[in-house]
Design a protein around this motif. Structure first.
Motif, PDB file in Angstrom:
ATOM      1  N   ALA A  36      15.037  36.002 -59.229  1.00 41.23           N
ATOM      2  CA  ALA A  36      13.270  35.499 -59.210  1.00 41.23           C
ATOM      3  C   ALA A  36      13.540  34.506 -57.892  1.00 41.23           C
ATOM      4  CB  ALA A  36      12.809  35.215 -60.560  1.00 41.23           C
ATOM      5  N   GLU A  37      13.911  34.489 -56.616  1.00 47.07           N
ATOM      6  CA  GLU A  37      14.035  33.594 -55.974  1.00 47.07           C
ATOM      7  C   GLU A  37      13.075  32.963 -55.277  1.00 47.07           C
ATOM      8  OE1 GLU A  37      17.584  34.668 -53.806  1.00 47.07           O
ATOM      9  OE2 GLU A  37      18.554  34.128 -54.200  1.00 47.07           O
ATOM     10  N   CYS A  38      12.289  34.204 -55.329  1.00 43.16           N
ATOM     11  CA  CYS A  38      10.133  33.500 -54.414  1.00 43.16           C
ATOM     12  C   CYS A  38       9.033  33.586 -55.273  1.00 43.16           C
ATOM     13  CB  CYS A  38      10.233  35.038 -53.505  1.00 43.16           C
ATOM     14  SG  CYS A  38       9.071  36.513 -54.091  1.00 43.16           S
ATOM     15  N   GLY A  39       9.336  33.479 -56.503  1.00 44.80           N
ATOM     16  CA  GLY A  39       9.026  33.028 -57.612  1.00 44.80           C
ATOM     17  C   GLY A  39       7.008  33.257 -57.712  1.00 44.80           C
ATOM     18  N   GLY A  40       7.670  35.274 -57.459  1.00 43.33           N
ATOM     19  CA  GLY A  40       6.543  36.187 -57.447  1.00 43.33           C
ATOM     20  C   GLY A  40       5.278  36.052 -56.268  1.00 43.33           C
ATOM     21  N   ALA A  41       5.965  35.675 -55.071  1.00 47.31           N
ATOM     22  CA  ALA A  41       5.853  36.169 -53.793  1.00 47.31           C
ATOM     23  C   ALA A  41       5.373  37.508 -53.247  1.00 47.31           C
ATOM     24  CB  ALA A  41       6.311  34.908 -52.759  1.00 47.31           C
ATOM     25  N   CYS A  42       6.723  38.134 -53.335  1.00 52.13           N
ATOM     26  CA  CYS A  42       6.617  39.923 -52.951  1.00 52.13           C
ATOM     27  C   CYS A  42       8.041  39.698 -51.393  1.00 52.13           C
ATOM     28  CB  CYS A  42       6.026  40.919 -53.365  1.00 52.13           C
ATOM     29  SG  CYS A  42       5.926  42.466 -52.600  1.00 52.13           S
ATOM     30  N   ALA A  43       8.664  38.446 -51.623  1.00 52.77           N
ATOM     31  CA  ALA A  43       9.129  38.251 -50.634  1.00 52.77           C
ATOM     32  C   ALA A  43      10.793  38.674 -51.066  1.00 52.77           C
ATOM     33  CB  ALA A  43       8.926  36.678 -49.892  1.00 52.77           C
ATOM     34  N   CYS A  44      11.153  39.014 -51.669  1.00 52.03           N
ATOM     35  CA  CYS A  44      12.464  39.356 -52.022  1.00 52.03           C
ATOM     36  C   CYS A  44      12.488  40.395 -53.061  1.00 52.03           C
ATOM     37  CB  CYS A  44      13.458  38.125 -52.435  1.00 52.03           C
ATOM     38  SG  CYS A  44      12.971  37.241 -53.963  1.00 52.03           S
ATOM     39  N   ALA A  45      13.873  41.227 -53.614  1.00 51.46           N
ATOM     40  CA  ALA A  45      13.839  41.639 -54.923  1.00 51.46           C
ATOM     41  C   ALA A  45      14.680  41.828 -55.872  1.00 51.46           C
ATOM     42  CB  ALA A  45      14.631  43.335 -54.161  1.00 51.46           C
ATOM     43  N   THR A  46      14.843  40.476 -56.410  1.00 46.41           N
ATOM     44  CA  THR A  46      15.801  39.696 -56.771  1.00 46.41           C
ATOM     45  C   THR A  46      15.125  39.576 -58.260  1.00 46.41           C
ATOM     46  OG1 THR A  46      14.577  37.203 -56.491  1.00 46.41           O
ATOM     47  CG2 THR A  46      17.202  37.585 -54.958  1.00 46.41           C
ATOM     48  N   CYS A  47      14.145  40.902 -58.283  1.00 49.58           N
ATOM     49  CA  CYS A  47      13.298  40.638 -59.673  1.00 49.58           C
ATOM     50  C   CYS A  47      13.295  41.914 -60.191  1.00 49.58           C
ATOM     51  CB  CYS A  47      12.267  39.540 -60.064  1.00 49.58           C
ATOM     52  SG  CYS A  47      10.592  39.993 -59.485  1.00 49.58           S
ATOM     53  N   HIS A  48      14.360  42.579 -59.096  1.00 51.18           N
ATOM     54  CA  HIS A  48      14.180  44.142 -59.757  1.00 51.18           C
ATOM     55  C   HIS A  48      14.686  44.682 -61.354  1.00 51.18           C
ATOM     56  CE1 HIS A  48      17.160  47.912 -58.355  1.00 51.18           C
ATOM     57  NE2 HIS A  48      15.779  48.356 -58.516  1.00 51.18           N
ATOM     58  N   VAL A  49      13.922  45.471 -61.698  1.00 52.27           N
ATOM     59  CA  VAL A  49      14.129  46.263 -62.576  1.00 52.27           C
ATOM     60  C   VAL A  49      14.206  47.745 -62.942  1.00 52.27           C
ATOM     61  CG1 VAL A  49      13.085  43.864 -64.029  1.00 52.27           C
ATOM     62  CG2 VAL A  49      11.540  45.915 -63.815  1.00 52.27           C
ATOM     63  N   TYR A  50      14.752  48.473 -64.185  1.00 49.36           N
ATOM     64  CA  TYR A  50      13.805  49.694 -64.370  1.00 49.36           C
ATOM     65  C   TYR A  50      13.384  49.359 -65.154  1.00 49.36           C
ATOM     66  CZ  TYR A  50      18.757  49.357 -61.586  1.00 49.36           C
ATOM     67  OH  TYR A  50      19.693  49.396 -60.867  1.00 49.36           O
ATOM     68  N   VAL A  51      11.979  50.028 -65.007  1.00 48.73           N
ATOM     69  CA  VAL A  51      10.937  50.269 -66.128  1.00 48.73           C
ATOM     70  C   VAL A  51      11.384  51.662 -67.147  1.00 48.73           C
ATOM     71  CG1 VAL A  51       8.824  51.188 -66.371  1.00 48.73           C
ATOM     72  CG2 VAL A  51       9.733  49.091 -64.329  1.00 48.73           C
ATOM     73  N   ASP A  52      11.445  51.373 -68.270  1.00 49.32           N
ATOM     74  CA  ASP A  52      11.902  52.672 -68.939  1.00 49.32           C
ATOM     75  C   ASP A  52      11.191  54.135 -68.610  1.00 49.32           C
ATOM     76  OD1 ASP A  52      10.970  54.273 -71.908  1.00 49.32           O
ATOM     77  OD2 ASP A  52      12.974  53.615 -71.933  1.00 49.32           O
ATOM     78  N   PRO A  53      11.362  55.193 -68.512  1.00 51.44           N
ATOM     79  CA  PRO A  53      11.017  56.363 -67.802  1.00 51.44           C
ATOM     80  C   PRO A  53      10.010  56.201 -68.692  1.00 51.44           C
ATOM     81  CG  PRO A  53      12.962  56.925 -67.844  1.00 51.44           C
ATOM     82  CD  PRO A  53      12.745  55.895 -69.037  1.00 51.44           C
ATOM     83  N   GLY A  54       9.052  56.021 -70.122  1.00 51.43           N
ATOM     84  CA  GLY A  54       7.992  56.335 -71.066  1.00 51.43           C
ATOM     85  C   GLY A  54       7.050  55.705 -70.060  1.00 51.43           C
ATOM     86  N   TRP A  55       7.564  54.619 -69.541  1.00 50.73           N
ATOM     87  CA  TRP A  55       6.467  53.376 -69.228  1.00 50.73           C
ATOM     88  C   TRP A  55       6.086  53.790 -67.687  1.00 50.73           C
ATOM     89  CZ3 TRP A  55       3.481  50.479 -72.216  1.00 50.73           C
ATOM     90  CH2 TRP A  55       3.599  50.298 -73.257  1.00 50.73           C
ATOM     91  N   VAL A  56       6.929  54.219 -66.902  1.00 48.41           N
ATOM     92  CA  VAL A  56       6.236  54.196 -64.882  1.00 48.41           C
ATOM     93  C   VAL A  56       4.800  55.054 -65.462  1.00 48.41           C
ATOM     94  CG1 VAL A  56       7.239  55.559 -62.921  1.00 48.41           C
ATOM     95  CG2 VAL A  56       8.414  54.205 -65.208  1.00 48.41           C
ATOM     96  N   ALA A  57       4.793  55.685 -65.520  1.00 55.05           N
ATOM     97  CA  ALA A  57       3.275  56.279 -64.966  1.00 55.05           C
ATOM     98  C   ALA A  57       1.789  54.873 -65.512  1.00 55.05           C
ATOM     99  CB  ALA A  57       2.899  57.495 -65.533  1.00 55.05           C
ATOM    100  N   ARG A  58       2.369  53.869 -66.568  1.00 58.69           N
ATOM    101  CA  ARG A  58       1.692  53.367 -66.960  1.00 58.69           C
ATOM    102  C   ARG A  58       1.204  52.357 -66.386  1.00 58.69           C
ATOM    103  NH1 ARG A  58       2.705  52.982 -73.622  1.00 58.69           N
ATOM    104  NH2 ARG A  58       2.895  54.447 -73.976  1.00 58.69           N
ATOM    105  N   LEU A  59       2.247  51.542 -65.498  1.00 56.70           N
ATOM    106  CA  LEU A  59       2.042  50.575 -64.285  1.00 56.70           C
ATOM    107  C   LEU A  59       1.201  50.833 -63.422  1.00 56.70           C
ATOM    108  CD1 LEU A  59       5.567  50.003 -64.004  1.00 56.70           C
ATOM    109  CD2 LEU A  59       4.558  48.996 -65.754  1.00 56.70           C
ATOM    110  N   ALA A  60       0.274  49.906 -63.182  1.00 59.66           N
ATOM    111  CA  ALA A  60      -0.131  50.294 -61.601  1.00 59.66           C
ATOM    112  C   ALA A  60       0.958  50.202 -60.609  1.00 59.66           C
ATOM    113  CB  ALA A  60      -1.045  48.512 -61.354  1.00 59.66           C
TER     114      ALA A  60
END
Length: 106
Positions: A36-60
């Motif tokens: 999580a190098e950029c601290g949430g600024a959406c400036a890197c990809a170091t907080c990459h996760v795989y969302v469980d398939p049953g949850w993907v459609a529930r996200l924004a």
């Protein structure tokens, strides 16, 4: 509210989640191995996760900036890949299940 997180080694933990917090912040504050190098600024990809398939459609929906970072900087991107800094916790996500992606380890 809670999220269920599997780390890169397969260890599973249930974390208490706070409404309005970024999922990345919750994971990091519990000491799980996520850069999580950029601290949430959406400036890197170091907080990459795989969302469980049953949850993907529930996200924004994913914004273009997030998609670009996943395409350009993340390892082993899948259809259920997201940046955890772009997932904001709310009651509809209580029980969210995700896995920390390779390449995000500390």
């Amino acid at each position: 509210m809670h999220i269920h997180v599997t780390d890169q080694k397969g260890n599973q933990q249930t974390l208490e989640a706070i409404e309005g917090w970024r999922v990345m912040e919750i994971i990091r504050d519990y000491g799980l191995p996520i850069k999580a190098e950029c601290g949430g600024a959406c400036a890197c990809a170091t907080c990459h996760v795989y969302v469980d398939p049953g949850w993907v459609a529930r996200l924004a929906p994913m914004r273009g900036e997030e998609r670009d970072l996943l395409d350009d900087q993340a390892f082993m991107v899948q259809e259920n890949s997201r940046l955890s800094c772009q997932i904001i916790m709310d009651e509809t996500l209580d029980g969210l299940m995700l896995t920390l992606a390779p390449g995000t380890e500390l």
